[in-house]
Structure formats: C-alpha cells, structure tokens
Design a protein around this motif. Structure first.
Motif, PDB file in Angstrom:
ATOM      1  N   TYR A 199       0.828  -1.205   0.000  1.00 50.65           N
ATOM      2  CA  TYR A 199       0.000   0.000   0.000  1.00 50.65           C
ATOM      3  C   TYR A 199       0.867   1.262   0.000  1.00 50.65           C
ATOM      4  O   TYR A 199       0.627   2.201  -0.766  1.00 50.65           O
ATOM      5  N   ILE A 200       1.881   1.291   0.874  1.00 48.54           N
ATOM      6  CA  ILE A 200       2.751   2.466   0.960  1.00 48.54           C
ATOM      7  C   ILE A 200       3.595   2.609  -0.306  1.00 48.54           C
ATOM      8  O   ILE A 200       3.834   3.731  -0.788  1.00 48.54           O
ATOM      9  N   ARG A 201       4.025   1.500  -0.864  1.00 46.12           N
ATOM     10  CA  ARG A 201       4.895   1.545  -2.036  1.00 46.12           C
ATOM     11  C   ARG A 201       4.236   2.290  -3.190  1.00 46.12           C
ATOM     12  O   ARG A 201       4.924   2.955  -3.975  1.00 46.12           O
ATOM     13  N   GLU A 202       2.921   2.180  -3.325  1.00 42.53           N
ATOM     14  CA  GLU A 202       2.204   2.850  -4.409  1.00 42.53           C
ATOM     15  C   GLU A 202       1.932   4.321  -4.112  1.00 42.53           C
ATOM     16  O   GLU A 202       1.456   5.040  -4.996  1.00 42.53           O
ATOM     17  N   ARG A 203       2.240   4.776  -2.887  1.00 41.57           N
ATOM     18  CA  ARG A 203       1.861   6.132  -2.504  1.00 41.57           C
ATOM     19  C   ARG A 203       3.017   6.940  -1.940  1.00 41.57           C
ATOM     20  O   ARG A 203       2.807   7.902  -1.181  1.00 41.57           O
ATOM     21  N   LEU A 204       4.242   6.601  -2.289  1.00 43.09           N
ATOM     22  CA  LEU A 204       5.405   7.310  -1.764  1.00 43.09           C
ATOM     23  C   LEU A 204       5.504   8.734  -2.293  1.00 43.09           C
ATOM     24  O   LEU A 204       6.217   9.564  -1.721  1.00 43.09           O
ATOM     25  N   ASP A 205       4.815   9.023  -3.402  1.00 36.70           N
ATOM     26  CA  ASP A 205       4.862  10.369  -3.964  1.00 36.70           C
ATOM     27  C   ASP A 205       3.858  11.311  -3.315  1.00 36.70           C
ATOM     28  O   ASP A 205       3.789  12.489  -3.668  1.00 36.70           O
ATOM     29  N   GLU A 206       3.078  10.825  -2.353  1.00 34.56           N
ATOM     30  CA  GLU A 206       2.123  11.675  -1.659  1.00 34.56           C
ATOM     31  C   GLU A 206       2.839  12.553  -0.627  1.00 34.56           C
ATOM     32  O   GLU A 206       3.971  12.251  -0.219  1.00 34.56           O
ATOM     33  N   PRO A 207       2.206  13.642  -0.179  1.00 34.95           N
ATOM     34  CA  PRO A 207       2.873  14.562   0.770  1.00 34.95           C
ATOM     35  C   PRO A 207       3.349  13.891   2.052  1.00 34.95           C
ATOM     36  O   PRO A 207       4.383  14.265   2.593  1.00 34.95           O
ATOM     37  N   HIS A 208       2.607  12.891   2.539  1.00 32.92           N
ATOM     38  CA  HIS A 208       2.991  12.207   3.775  1.00 32.92           C
ATOM     39  C   HIS A 208       3.588  10.826   3.488  1.00 32.92           C
ATOM     40  O   HIS A 208       3.600   9.956   4.360  1.00 32.92           O
ATOM     41  N   PHE A 209       4.090  10.639   2.274  1.00 35.62           N
ATOM     42  CA  PHE A 209       4.698   9.361   1.881  1.00 35.62           C
ATOM     43  C   PHE A 209       3.754   8.176   2.090  1.00 35.62           C
ATOM     44  O   PHE A 209       4.211   7.056   2.315  1.00 35.62           O
ATOM     45  N   GLY A 210       2.463   8.413   2.029  1.00 39.44           N
ATOM     46  CA  GLY A 210       1.482   7.346   2.191  1.00 39.44           C
ATOM     47  C   GLY A 210       1.041   7.113   3.617  1.00 39.44           C
ATOM     48  O   GLY A 210       0.117   6.322   3.854  1.00 39.44           O
ATOM     49  N   ALA A 211       1.659   7.787   4.597  1.00 41.37           N
ATOM     50  CA  ALA A 211       1.305   7.560   5.999  1.00 41.37           C
ATOM     51  C   ALA A 211      -0.132   7.990   6.279  1.00 41.37           C
ATOM     52  O   ALA A 211      -0.877   7.291   6.981  1.00 41.37           O
ATOM     53  N   LYS A 212      -0.542   9.117   5.724  1.00 35.69           N
ATOM     54  CA  LYS A 212      -1.905   9.589   5.936  1.00 35.69           C
ATOM     55  C   LYS A 212      -2.909   8.661   5.255  1.00 35.69           C
ATOM     56  O   LYS A 212      -3.940   8.298   5.848  1.00 35.69           O
ATOM     57  N   SER A 213      -2.609   8.256   4.034  1.00 30.64           N
ATOM     58  CA  SER A 213      -3.542   7.409   3.286  1.00 30.64           C
ATOM     59  C   SER A 213      -3.780   6.082   3.989  1.00 30.64           C
ATOM     60  O   SER A 213      -4.923   5.634   4.130  1.00 30.64           O
ATOM     61  N   ILE A 214      -2.711   5.441   4.437  1.00 31.00           N
ATOM     62  CA  ILE A 214      -2.877   4.112   5.047  1.00 31.00           C
ATOM     63  C   ILE A 214      -3.535   4.235   6.422  1.00 31.00           C
ATOM     64  O   ILE A 214      -4.281   3.334   6.837  1.00 31.00           O
ATOM     65  N   THR A 215      -3.298   5.330   7.128  1.00 35.05           N
ATOM     66  CA  THR A 215      -3.959   5.530   8.419  1.00 35.05           C
ATOM     67  C   THR A 215      -5.467   5.654   8.245  1.00 35.05           C
ATOM     68  O   THR A 215      -6.257   5.011   8.957  1.00 35.05           O
ATOM     69  N   LEU A 216      -5.884   6.479   7.285  1.00 29.77           N
ATOM     70  CA  LEU A 216      -7.317   6.654   7.042  1.00 29.77           C
ATOM     71  C   LEU A 216      -7.938   5.382   6.466  1.00 29.77           C
ATOM     72  O   LEU A 216      -9.088   5.055   6.766  1.00 29.77           O
ATOM     73  N   GLN A 217      -7.166   4.657   5.645  1.00 26.35           N
ATOM     74  CA  GLN A 217      -7.683   3.402   5.103  1.00 26.35           C
ATOM     75  C   GLN A 217      -7.875   2.377   6.218  1.00 26.35           C
ATOM     76  O   GLN A 217      -8.852   1.619   6.212  1.00 26.35           O
ATOM     77  N   SER A 218      -6.959   2.338   7.172  1.00 23.07           N
ATOM     78  CA  SER A 218      -7.116   1.429   8.313  1.00 23.07           C
ATOM     79  C   SER A 218      -8.352   1.795   9.111  1.00 23.07           C
ATOM     80  O   SER A 218      -9.098   0.917   9.565  1.00 23.07           O
ATOM     81  N   TYR A 219      -8.606   3.073   9.282  1.00 22.38           N
ATOM     82  CA  TYR A 219      -9.831   3.515   9.968  1.00 22.38           C
ATOM     83  C   TYR A 219     -11.060   3.093   9.178  1.00 22.38           C
ATOM     84  O   TYR A 219     -12.047   2.599   9.750  1.00 22.38           O
ATOM     85  N   ASN A 220     -11.011   3.262   7.860  1.00 22.09           N
ATOM     86  CA  ASN A 220     -12.149   2.874   7.023  1.00 22.09           C
ATOM     87  C   ASN A 220     -12.400   1.374   7.055  1.00 22.09           C
ATOM     88  O   ASN A 220     -13.532   0.918   6.908  1.00 22.09           O
ATOM     89  N   ARG A 221     -11.347   0.605   7.250  1.00 23.13           N
ATOM     90  CA  ARG A 221     -11.494  -0.845   7.315  1.00 23.13           C
ATOM     91  C   ARG A 221     -12.086  -1.319   8.639  1.00 23.13           C
ATOM     92  O   ARG A 221     -12.370  -2.501   8.803  1.00 23.13           O
ATOM     93  N   GLY A 222     -12.226  -0.420   9.576  1.00 30.60           N
ATOM     94  CA  GLY A 222     -12.903  -0.792  10.815  1.00 30.60           C
ATOM     95  C   GLY A 222     -12.026  -0.859  12.046  1.00 30.60           C
ATOM     96  O   GLY A 222     -12.475  -1.355  13.085  1.00 30.60           O
ATOM     97  N   SER A 223     -10.788  -0.365  11.989  1.00 26.69           N
ATOM     98  CA  SER A 223      -9.944  -0.377  13.182  1.00 26.69           C
ATOM     99  C   SER A 223     -10.597   0.435  14.292  1.00 26.69           C
ATOM    100  O   SER A 223     -11.053   1.559  14.076  1.00 26.69           O
ATOM    101  N   VAL A 224     -10.645  -0.138  15.479  1.00 27.39           N
ATOM    102  CA  VAL A 224     -11.311   0.523  16.602  1.00 27.39           C
ATOM    103  C   VAL A 224     -10.306   1.151  17.563  1.00 27.39           C
ATOM    104  O   VAL A 224     -10.686   1.693  18.592  1.00 27.39           O
ATOM    105  N   ASP A 225      -9.021   1.112  17.234  1.00 30.67           N
ATOM    106  CA  ASP A 225      -7.962   1.603  18.117  1.00 30.67           C
ATOM    107  C   ASP A 225      -7.460   2.950  17.611  1.00 30.67           C
ATOM    108  O   ASP A 225      -7.769   3.379  16.498  1.00 30.67           O
TER     109      ASP A 225
END
Length: 518
Positions: free
Chosen positions: A470-496
């Motif tokens: 997931y991060i490998r495809e988004r390294l060109d983003e402003p947060h190197f994919g950290a923001k995208s994967i965090t929000l995606q984890s939330y969307n997937r149902g993470s409760v933590d």
C-alpha cells in the motif's frame, strides 16, 4: 388413428387456451393493465411471502454491513476492482465521510525523509505518541519512536518526555566520545534527572562483557553469510512462538482445579488494584498500593545505567545497550511515579535509531516495524510481544502468572501485551516486563525503499505485506502514504488509535541522520 388423437389433444390444450387469452385482450383490457396485473399476481404469489420478505431483509442488512466495514475492499471483489483501477480515483461519498470524521482528531508531522500521521479513531481519547528526530543535536544520529498507551495517557507521555530526553542526552554524549569531541557538561536539570544514577565504569575493573551479560541482544549480524542464517532462524522462531503451548493445560483434574482457583485469585487481586477496590480473597491496603507491595514483597532495586563512555568501544557505539538501559531505568521511574498517584497506565515502545548505515530497532509490546527492501519484500523490524507466544507464556508461568483468552489472550486476564512500560500492578511479580528486544540491520545489505513504524491500530487491519504494498504505491504523496494508510485502516474498521510513521530512503541514501543534508 393415434396421430389424429394426439393432434386433437394438442389443439384443445394449447391453441384454445391461447385464443382465450387473446380474446380477453381484444375485449377491452389494455395490454398495460394486464401486464401490471400479471406482475402483481406473480409478486403476490411468490415474492410477498413472509419467508421471502424476511430473507430479503436479512440479505439487505448484511450487504449494508459489508459495505460499512469495508470487507469488500479486502475480498475478491476488491481485488477485481483494483485490477481494473476502479479504486484509484476519488474516494466515494461514504469513504469520504468516514475519512473526514477521522481527520477531525488527527496529528501529523513531516520532515525531509519521514512523515507521521495519527488519528484518535473510534477511541474516546488519544493515547498514542510519536517522536521524529532526523538528526539529534547534529550528531548524525536519527531517532524515531512510537508509543501506544493503554489505560490512559500518563505512561505514553512519560515515555515521550523522560525516556526520549534521556536517550537524546546519552546518544549525544556517546557520539561526541566516539568522534573524539569534548563532552559538554549536563545542565542542572538534566543532571538531576539523568546523571545522578549513572554508574561510572572503569574499562579495567569492569570489562564490556560484564555489561553484555545484562543485555542479551537479539540482533542479526550485519555482514557475512551468518547474517542470513540468523535472520532465518529468528523468523522461524517468531512463527513457532505464535502457537500457544497446548501442553500447559495438562495434568489431572485436581491440579487443574487448584490452578484455576489460584488463577482466579490472582486475577481478582490484580483487578482490585486496577479498579481501586479491596480484594475479597486477600486484603490489599492503601499503603501497600502506594508502596507497590503486597504482604512481605520488597521494593525492587533500580536498574543500573552507565555513563556514556561505557557504551563506546573503539569508536563504535553500542546503541542496543544504551536503549535497553534507558528503557529499563525509565520504566522503573515510571512505575514509582505511578504508584504515588495510583495511575495504572502503560505503554508500548518502538524505537528505531539510525547511524550511518546501521539501523537498530528496540521493541517493547505490540507496536511493529516493517522494512520494504529493494525488491519490495516486507522484512519485519520487530516481533509483537503477545502472551500466547511460547517464550512469553513460559516466562509468565515461571513468574507465577497465567494467560487466559478473553476476546484475545491476556496476561492474568487483563493485559493483551506481555511487555510494556508502566502497568505497575502487573510489574510486581514480573508478569509484564519492559525488557526490549533489539534487532540490528545493515541498510546497505537490504537497500530499503522505506520503513514503517506503527501502533497495533494499523496492524489490526493490515498485514506486513499489505502495508508495504500500500505504501509503495503512494510514496509520492505529501505524507509518503502515511496519511492514506492511516485513514484506510480507519475505514477498514480499526477501533484503536492509529499512528503510522514512514521513513523514506531517497536515491539510495541510507544515512538519514547525516548532517550533510538530504
């Protein structure tokens, strides 16, 4: 004769019946009304039955659940959508709403080679903390840390302030000693906090092997063929430790009964401390709680820390021993402070230190680090400390404790991680410890693209391999994919709480902490 009889039957059965239907339409019934009436009749006979309606309602609710929990995105349909590029575009309305809800309580930081993004998520408060320092006091040493608090923010705040400050001071001093620079004296506050308990070392009186005896570093050599062999052994070891030792439940019925009673009593006593109540099975006084003792149990001695020169040999710094000593010393101070204020909070600690091409990762708890090497493979930088691991289960049993399954495996039925800073009621009998595991890597050997350090809020919804891809495809983003994967984890149902820190290596440069710049 038979043929004529068959023709008559066919004529009577089909032709006349069809003619009757056609005559009805011709008499004055419009084709539209007839069609609607026919459809209504079919629905009334077949579709409006109670069992059909109930089944349809259940299917509808189940589909809504799947859509809300983002199960589709991780299943077969999600893979098909990804293959056709359907998920590359803008976020759908529902995902956008979920993401905006998570972003309301978020924290972020971005540096030249690293970025972090954290969300409170579905928890009532944010207990994660993070640290980014790409060049500690111009020493060329970089340090990144993730702390995942539980039971409150007290322990995570303590680790971020006290532990990180002590590490910065010790790493700075060690770097100056290793490079031949004069060591600056500590300020009065820093000396009061860190210098008073540091033990001087004499190389002649106290050889380095004596210090090594206290720190059995689980590190992989950085050169030679033995590196690959030991790495494979550590991987095999981690997999075997994920299996619960089934034999621990053996024994006769009486022994099992006695063991269950003892476990119940221990759990009740510990819970009484956490909840602030008196145990019905053993009286725990307020004085004992504040002093951290029950019965005749004595206070534990404080772990020894050494002056910076003790960690430097022939110009090389033993980062693993520095981190281990400082983590144990900070945990001792945290437990003593927590006793005085009756605070039961704890925290994991995941610390990565880089110097030149050397990477050292220290782990306490179930936060996790992963490396993406030059081939795109996911290389674990740490292994979770879970109660069901054979090594941890044996240690807990030897200390007089037990583990039980309550949704997940828990130490004494309470804590879901077997190592942590803080959690002083579980520290009294060493059921939970703060001893970190240390792994060492040579970045030139692995030639990594990036590293991921994250709390278990991410790993509840992503595997190591999924996160790396997931991060490998988004390294060109402003947060190197950290923001995208965090929000995606939330969307997937993470409760933590979810905190993700990504460290990127650009153009083959593996000296992030170098003072030469990016």
């Amino acid at each position: 004769m038979e043929d004529e009889l068959e023709d008559k039957i066919l004529y009577q059965t089909f032709f006349k019946s069809h003619m009757k239907l056609l005559s009805k339409f011709a008499v004055g019934v419009s084709p539209l009304n007839s069609s609607v009436g026919y459809v209504w009749k079919v629905m009334r006979v077949y579709l409006l039955k109670p069992e059909v309606l109930i089944a349809g309602l259940l299917i509808f609710v189940f589909v809504l659940y799947l859509q809300a929990s983002e199960v589709w995105s991780r299943g077969f349909i999600g893979k098909i959508s990804n293959s056709f590029g359907f998920t590359k575009g803008p976020r759908s309305g529902k995902l956008a709403l979920l993401a905006s809800a998570a972003e309301k309580h978020s924290w972020e930081d971005k540096r030249g080679h690293s970025a972090v993004y954290a969300v409170q998520g579905r928890r009532p408060r944010m207990e994660d903390r993070f640290v980014i320092d790409e060049n500690i006091n111009d020493t060329g040493i970089a340090m990144f840390a993730i702390f995942d608090g539980h039971g409150g923010e007290y322990a995570a705040d303590f680790a971020k302030t006290v532990l990180v400050r002590n590490l910065n001071l010790k790493l700075t001093q060690s770097s100056h000693i290793a490079s031949g620079k004069p060591v600056e004296p500590l300020s009065a506050v820093a000396a009061a906090d860190t210098g008073k308990d540091a033990k001087d070392c004499d190389k002649d009186d106290q050889p380095e092997d004596e210090i090594n005896e206290r720190h059995k570093l689980h590190s992989s050599p950085t050169t030679g063929s033995s590196s690959l062999t030991q790495r494979r052994q550590s991987f095999r070891k981690s997999k075997t430790e994920d299996i619960v030792d089934k034999s621990s439940g053996g024994g006769n019925g009486n022994n099992n009964g006695n063991s269950n009673n003892a476990n119940q009593q221990l759990e009740t006593d510990l819970l009484s401390k956490y909840m602030g109540n008196h145990s019905p099975m053993r009286q725990v006084t307020k004085e004992n709680l504040l002093n951290g003792t029950t019965g005749q149990q004595q206070a534990k001695p404080k772990p020894t820390t050494y002056e910076a020169k003790c960690y430097v040999s022939n110009g090389s710094i033993n980062f693993g021993k520095i981190i281990t000593d400082e983590v144990l010393a900070a945990d001792y101070d945290l437990v003593e402070m927590a006793k005085k204020v009756s605070n039961f909070a704890g925290t994991t600690a995941l610390i990565a230190v880089m110097h030149h091409t050397k990477l050292i990762v220290a782990n306490v708890g179930d936060s996790r680090g992963v490396m993406c090497d030059h081939k795109g493979n996911a290389i674990p930088l740490s292994f979770d400390h879970k109660p069901q691991q054979v090594r941890e289960q044996k240690r807990i049993a030897d200390a007089g404790g037990f583990i039980s399954f309550k949704g997940v495996w828990r130490v004494a039925g309470i804590l879901a991680t077997s190592r942590a800073m803080g959690d002083y009621p579980l520290k009294e009998k060493n059921l939970v410890i703060a001893e970190p595991d240390i792994l060492s890597f040579d970045l030139v050997d692995h030639r990594p693209m990036f590293l991921i350090l994250a709390t278990d809020g991410l790993w509840d919804t992503f595997t190591n391999e999924e996160a790396v891809a997931y991060i490998r495809e988004r390294l060109d983003e402003p947060h190197f994919g950290a923001k995208s994967i965090t929000l995606q984890s939330y969307n997937r149902g993470s409760v933590d709480n979810i905190t993700v820190l990504v460290i990127v290596f650009k153009n083959g440069r593996y000296q992030i902490g170098s003072s030469n710049g990016n």
